[in-house]
Write a protein that holds these residues in place. Structure first.
Motif, PDB file in Angstrom:
ATOM      1  N   GLY A 254       0.663  -1.352   0.082  1.00  0.00           N
ATOM      2  CA  GLY A 254      -0.099  -0.262  -0.260  1.00  0.00           C
ATOM      3  C   GLY A 254       0.774   1.594  -0.055  1.00  0.00           C
ATOM      4  N   PRO A 255      -0.225   2.172   0.007  1.00  0.00           N
ATOM      5  CA  PRO A 255       0.951   3.972  -0.540  1.00  0.00           C
ATOM      6  C   PRO A 255       1.089   3.810   1.284  1.00  0.00           C
ATOM      7  CG  PRO A 255      -0.975   4.623  -0.682  1.00  0.00           C
ATOM      8  CD  PRO A 255      -1.144   2.742  -0.950  1.00  0.00           C
ATOM      9  N   ARG A 256       2.014   5.073   1.092  1.00  0.00           N
ATOM     10  CA  ARG A 256       3.406   5.564   2.594  1.00  0.00           C
ATOM     11  C   ARG A 256       1.998   6.239   3.138  1.00  0.00           C
ATOM     12  NH1 ARG A 256       7.835   8.177  -0.680  1.00  0.00           N
ATOM     13  NH2 ARG A 256       6.611   8.658  -1.932  1.00  0.00           N
ATOM     14  N   ILE A 257       2.089   6.592   4.490  1.00  0.00           N
ATOM     15  CA  ILE A 257       1.053   7.603   5.057  1.00  0.00           C
ATOM     16  C   ILE A 257       1.141   9.052   4.146  1.00  0.00           C
ATOM     17  CG2 ILE A 257       0.772   8.878   7.060  1.00  0.00           C
ATOM     18  CD1 ILE A 257       1.659   6.107   8.300  1.00  0.00           C
ATOM     19  N   GLY A 258      -0.168  10.066   3.696  1.00  0.00           N
ATOM     20  CA  GLY A 258      -0.189  11.137   3.152  1.00  0.00           C
ATOM     21  C   GLY A 258       0.776  11.046   1.852  1.00  0.00           C
ATOM     22  N   LYS A 259       0.550   9.819   0.902  1.00  0.00           N
ATOM     23  CA  LYS A 259       1.079   9.970  -0.357  1.00  0.00           C
ATOM     24  C   LYS A 259      -0.115  10.008  -1.492  1.00  0.00           C
ATOM     25  CE  LYS A 259       3.050   9.308  -4.060  1.00  0.00           C
ATOM     26  NZ  LYS A 259       4.140  10.268  -5.415  1.00  0.00           N
ATOM     27  N   PHE A 260      -1.425  10.029  -1.104  1.00  0.00           N
ATOM     28  CA  PHE A 260      -2.864  10.723  -1.402  1.00  0.00           C
ATOM     29  C   PHE A 260      -3.643  10.865  -0.344  1.00  0.00           C
ATOM     30  CE2 PHE A 260      -0.702   6.272  -3.321  1.00  0.00           C
ATOM     31  CZ  PHE A 260      -1.258   7.004  -5.353  1.00  0.00           C
ATOM     32  N   GLN A 261      -3.415  12.125  -0.926  1.00  0.00           N
ATOM     33  CA  GLN A 261      -4.262  13.501   0.025  1.00  0.00           C
ATOM     34  C   GLN A 261      -5.628  13.385  -0.930  1.00  0.00           C
ATOM     35  OE1 GLN A 261      -2.703  15.955   2.718  1.00  0.00           O
ATOM     36  NE2 GLN A 261      -1.188  15.443   1.784  1.00  0.00           N
ATOM     37  N   ASN A 262      -7.100  13.117  -0.206  1.00  0.00           N
ATOM     38  CA  ASN A 262      -8.125  13.702  -0.739  1.00  0.00           C
ATOM     39  C   ASN A 262      -8.573  12.557  -2.189  1.00  0.00           C
ATOM     40  OD1 ASN A 262      -9.358  14.506   1.740  1.00  0.00           O
ATOM     41  ND2 ASN A 262      -8.077  16.415   0.820  1.00  0.00           N
ATOM     42  N   GLY A 263      -7.557  11.638  -2.238  1.00  0.00           N
ATOM     43  CA  GLY A 263      -7.965  10.450  -3.709  1.00  0.00           C
ATOM     44  C   GLY A 263      -6.746  11.225  -4.714  1.00  0.00           C
ATOM     45  N   ARG A 264      -6.322  12.360  -4.208  1.00  0.00           N
ATOM     46  CA  ARG A 264      -5.044  12.313  -5.567  1.00  0.00           C
ATOM     47  C   ARG A 264      -3.425  12.369  -5.036  1.00  0.00           C
ATOM     48  NH1 ARG A 264      -7.287  16.816  -8.840  1.00  0.00           N
ATOM     49  NH2 ARG A 264      -5.226  17.619  -8.466  1.00  0.00           N
ATOM     50  N   PRO A 265      -2.950  12.354  -5.907  1.00  0.00           N
ATOM     51  CA  PRO A 265      -1.555  11.810  -5.257  1.00  0.00           C
ATOM     52  C   PRO A 265      -0.601  13.043  -5.117  1.00  0.00           C
ATOM     53  CG  PRO A 265      -1.277  12.402  -7.633  1.00  0.00           C
ATOM     54  CD  PRO A 265      -2.684  12.215  -6.785  1.00  0.00           C
ATOM     55  N   SER A 266       0.301  13.423  -3.932  1.00  0.00           N
ATOM     56  CA  SER A 266       0.341  14.340  -3.384  1.00  0.00           C
ATOM     57  C   SER A 266       2.348  14.162  -3.367  1.00  0.00           C
ATOM     58  CB  SER A 266       0.088  14.077  -1.114  1.00  0.00           C
ATOM     59  OG  SER A 266       1.392  15.605  -1.112  1.00  0.00           O
ATOM     60  N   ALA A 267       3.132  15.148  -3.602  1.00  0.00           N
ATOM     61  CA  ALA A 267       4.373  15.188  -3.857  1.00  0.00           C
ATOM     62  C   ALA A 267       5.286  14.557  -2.497  1.00  0.00           C
ATOM     63  CB  ALA A 267       4.896  15.910  -4.485  1.00  0.00           C
ATOM     64  N   ILE A 268       6.298  13.526  -2.348  1.00  0.00           N
ATOM     65  CA  ILE A 268       6.588  13.618  -1.252  1.00  0.00           C
ATOM     66  C   ILE A 268       8.123  13.661  -1.114  1.00  0.00           C
ATOM     67  CG2 ILE A 268       7.227  11.710   1.008  1.00  0.00           C
ATOM     68  CD1 ILE A 268       4.733  10.463   0.659  1.00  0.00           C
ATOM     69  N   PRO A 269       9.087  14.805  -1.447  1.00  0.00           N
ATOM     70  CA  PRO A 269      10.265  14.957  -2.197  1.00  0.00           C
ATOM     71  C   PRO A 269      11.052  14.443  -1.378  1.00  0.00           C
ATOM     72  CG  PRO A 269       8.936  17.718  -1.537  1.00  0.00           C
ATOM     73  CD  PRO A 269       8.609  15.875  -0.837  1.00  0.00           C
ATOM     74  N   GLY A 270      12.030  13.675  -2.537  1.00  0.00           N
ATOM     75  CA  GLY A 270      13.360  13.055  -1.089  1.00  0.00           C
ATOM     76  C   GLY A 270      14.058  14.932  -0.743  1.00  0.00           C
ATOM     77  N   HIS A 271      14.995  14.279  -0.095  1.00  0.00           N
ATOM     78  CA  HIS A 271      16.121  15.199   0.477  1.00  0.00           C
ATOM     79  C   HIS A 271      17.077  15.286   0.093  1.00  0.00           C
ATOM     80  CE1 HIS A 271      18.593  11.762   2.076  1.00  0.00           C
ATOM     81  NE2 HIS A 271      19.049  12.354   2.472  1.00  0.00           N
ATOM     82  N   ASN A 272      17.727  14.353  -0.678  1.00  0.00           N
ATOM     83  CA  ASN A 272      18.748  15.240  -1.284  1.00  0.00           C
ATOM     84  C   ASN A 272      18.572  14.983  -2.641  1.00  0.00           C
ATOM     85  OD1 ASN A 272      21.618  14.808  -1.714  1.00  0.00           O
ATOM     86  ND2 ASN A 272      22.322  15.037   0.350  1.00  0.00           N
ATOM     87  N   MET A 273      18.927  15.342  -3.285  1.00  0.00           N
ATOM     88  CA  MET A 273      19.090  15.408  -5.278  1.00  0.00           C
ATOM     89  C   MET A 273      20.545  15.380  -5.366  1.00  0.00           C
ATOM     90  SD  MET A 273      15.965  15.080  -5.712  1.00  0.00           S
ATOM     91  CE  MET A 273      16.570  14.688  -7.665  1.00  0.00           C
ATOM     92  N   SER A 274      21.747  15.784  -4.908  1.00  0.00           N
ATOM     93  CA  SER A 274      22.799  14.937  -5.152  1.00  0.00           C
ATOM     94  C   SER A 274      23.272  14.146  -5.210  1.00  0.00           C
ATOM     95  CB  SER A 274      22.979  16.493  -4.041  1.00  0.00           C
ATOM     96  OG  SER A 274      22.995  17.962  -3.669  1.00  0.00           O
ATOM     97  N   ILE A 275      22.893  13.541  -4.695  1.00  0.00           N
ATOM     98  CA  ILE A 275      23.472  12.124  -3.789  1.00  0.00           C
ATOM     99  C   ILE A 275      21.870  11.071  -4.900  1.00  0.00           C
ATOM    100  CG2 ILE A 275      24.269  12.716  -1.516  1.00  0.00           C
ATOM    101  CD1 ILE A 275      21.826  11.096  -0.753  1.00  0.00           C
ATOM    102  N   ALA A 276      21.143  12.125  -5.251  1.00  0.00           N
ATOM    103  CA  ALA A 276      20.514  11.213  -6.291  1.00  0.00           C
ATOM    104  C   ALA A 276      21.145  11.381  -7.246  1.00  0.00           C
ATOM    105  CB  ALA A 276      18.990  11.825  -6.182  1.00  0.00           C
ATOM    106  N   THR A 277      21.669  12.475  -7.511  1.00  0.00           N
ATOM    107  CA  THR A 277      22.488  12.396  -9.359  1.00  0.00           C
ATOM    108  C   THR A 277      24.045  11.773  -9.718  1.00  0.00           C
ATOM    109  OG1 THR A 277      21.043  14.493  -9.733  1.00  0.00           O
ATOM    110  CG2 THR A 277      22.944  14.330 -10.915  1.00  0.00           C
TER     111      THR A 277
END
Length: 519
Positions: A254-277
């Protein structure tokens, strides 16, 4: 006395050599292994061109060839192994700070577990002699084997690998690096809410059983290979298998808590795009071991061509995903640039040896567009994938497998692509009709159906027995504290609200009761 003096002088020279190496910059030190490969390959080429009478003996030549081939395969295996660092950085950066230790732990331990699972049963199931469905010999890497002899000269229980003239240990090492990659794919899709122990158990089952069985169908001389199905480096064998398993895991969790609010997807941003890159760049580099290494021989023409098609598709995928996301949202999204590059790499993995640069460009472009729409699609059906692993590895793995039947140039165009080393006819877009495409469709469906069924049963049993999801309180506080009792960034100010988003509104997927815990 003479021997002793010579020995002292030799040690002195060695000491001077090592001191000289230490004085080199890190960049020059990193070039030493590459230089070793070049020198060995140079010697190999020189001996191959020496006139008769002056050449080394046939035995010495064969021995040198085995050494060079083995060195190349080992180097490729090391690059693929290093991709674990790329996955770790990518997934950690795309997820929240409070779950960083958990994600890093999964990516680190999964290779250790995969090593044991693949050694005990996985390699035997995948490459051992058996039947069209599963290998039945070679457990614990035991059994007859006279590698590096090839073809009819090979006598052993791993006949499916008798085409590559390297020792059995090198064959195992290279294939192990691939097997571990399939389990790592699952990690990102189930991140931030799965119990650590359940992920470990599922990884062992995936690598030791499911991945090995479907891999036997394709690379182990099984029934799909006899049907004319081709997957050079693993768009289906590795990536879509990991993607199907990840999809089932995300559905059962199932989805993470807060990912879908009122039936719509909600962005949960990552914490460090530098290491993702950084993770993306490491993976891009690792793919030069993944695809060219699948030659499992130091064939200069094949390696260079495959490296070029791999790079072309990655570049095209990154550009296409950037443009698509920019057009849709009005902003160039870094996460989509990253996933576009990875989409191109996954898409070219199956056809990299069978297509030209134009075909690789088209494959990458389509993969880059597909991944953007795939992310939106999975959000729309409420499948929560924090890092886009399902969109990249499943969707683009399927696309890359089908691309073999669309873009293959046909045998005889390239020296390494003969009638028995790739699709027997050219792809649909190169005048070969659907002959090469039909087996690819059959393979995608068969491997997908088996992996989905196996994964669903495994996840269902784990859910019914151990429970696969952490508690609501633990998810809000973060898995680093709840699962591991430590923080990735000790001493940094924590978020006031652990979830990083407002607690107001209705959250779909998991009900919230009471006030969220404060850190």
């Amino acid at each position: 006395m003479l021997k002793k003096t010579s020995r002292i002088r030799l040690n002195g020279r060695d000491k001077g050599l090592f001191q000289g190496i230490k004085r080199l910059s890190p960049g020059w030190q990193a070039c030493i292994p590459i230089a070793t490969v070049i020198v060995l390959a140079w010697g190999y080429a020189a001996s191959a061109q020496t006139p008769a009478g002056e050449a080394v003996s046939q035995e010495d030549f064969a021995s040198l060839k085995v050494a060079v081939d083995t060195l190349w395969v080992a180097l490729a295996a090391f690059l693929v192994f290093f991709m674990n660092a790329g996955f770790g950085m990518l997934e950690t950066g795309f997820c929240r700070q409070k779950n960083a230790v958990n994600i890093l732990s999964k990516n680190l331990i999964v290779f250790a577990l995969a090593t044991i699972a693949f050694w005990t049963v996985g390699f035997a199931f995948m490459f051992g002699d058996g039947n069209a469905f599963i290998g039945l010999n070679g457990f614990l890497l035991q059994g007859a084997d006279n590698s590096p002899l090839t073809g009819e000269a090979y006598k052993g229980v791993f006949s499916a690998l008798n085409w590559t003239g390297i020792p059995l240990a090198a064959k195992f090492l290279f294939q192990l690096a691939f097997a571990a990659t399939a389990a790592t794919i699952v990690s990102g899709a189930v991140a931030e809410r799965i119990k650590f122990v359940d992920f470990l158990i599922f990884s062992v089952l995936l690598v030791g059983v499911s991945y090995a069985i479907t891999g036997h169908w394709v690379w182990g001389g099984g029934w799909l290979s006899s049907q004319g199905f081709w997957d050079f480096a693993g768009s289906t064998v590795v990536h879509s298998v990991g993607g199907w398993a990840a999809l089932m895991g995300a559905i059962f969790l199932g989805p993470r808590i807060g990912k879908f609010q009122n039936g719509r997807p909600s962005a949960i941003p990552g914490h460090n795009m530098s290491i993702a890159t950084l993770g993306c760049l490491i993976l891009w580099l690792g793919w030069f071991g993944f695809n060219p290494g699948s030659t499992m021989a130091a064939d200069g023409a094949a390696i260079s061509h495959i490296a070029l098609t791999t790079n072309m598709a990655a570049a095209a995928g990154g550009v296409a995903a950037t443009a698509t996301a920019w057009f849709r949202s009005g902003k160039p999204d870094l996460s989509m640039i990253i996933n576009g590059i990875l989409a191109g790499l996954v898409g070219i993995t199956a056809p990299c040896a069978f297509v030209n640069l134009g075909g690789a460009f088209a494959i990458g472009i389509i993969a880059g567009v597909l991944v953007v729409f795939a992310v939106s699609f999975f959000d729309s059906v409420k499948v929560d994938d924090p890092v886009g692993a399902i969109s990249v590895h499943l969707v683009c793995g399927v696309w890359g497998t089908l691309a073999v039947g669309l873009f293959a140039v046909g045998p005889g165009v390239y020296s390494w692509y003969g009638a028995d080393a790739g699709p027997a006819t050219a792809g649909l877009f190169y005048g070969g009709g659907v002959t090469a495409l039909i087996p690819q469709i059959i393979g995608v469906v068969a491997v997908g159906a088996f992996t989905v069924a196996f994964s669903a049963v495994a996840w269902a049993i784990l859910k019914a027995t151990l429970g696969i999801r952490v508690s609501e309180k633990e998810e809000l506080e973060g898995l680093d504290i709840g699962e591991h009792g430590m923080e990735a960034y000790s001493g940094f100010l924590k978020e006031t609200i652990p979830t990083g988003f407002s607690d107001s509104g209705h959250h779909d997927g998991i009900s919230q009761s009471g006030e969220p815990s404060r850190s």
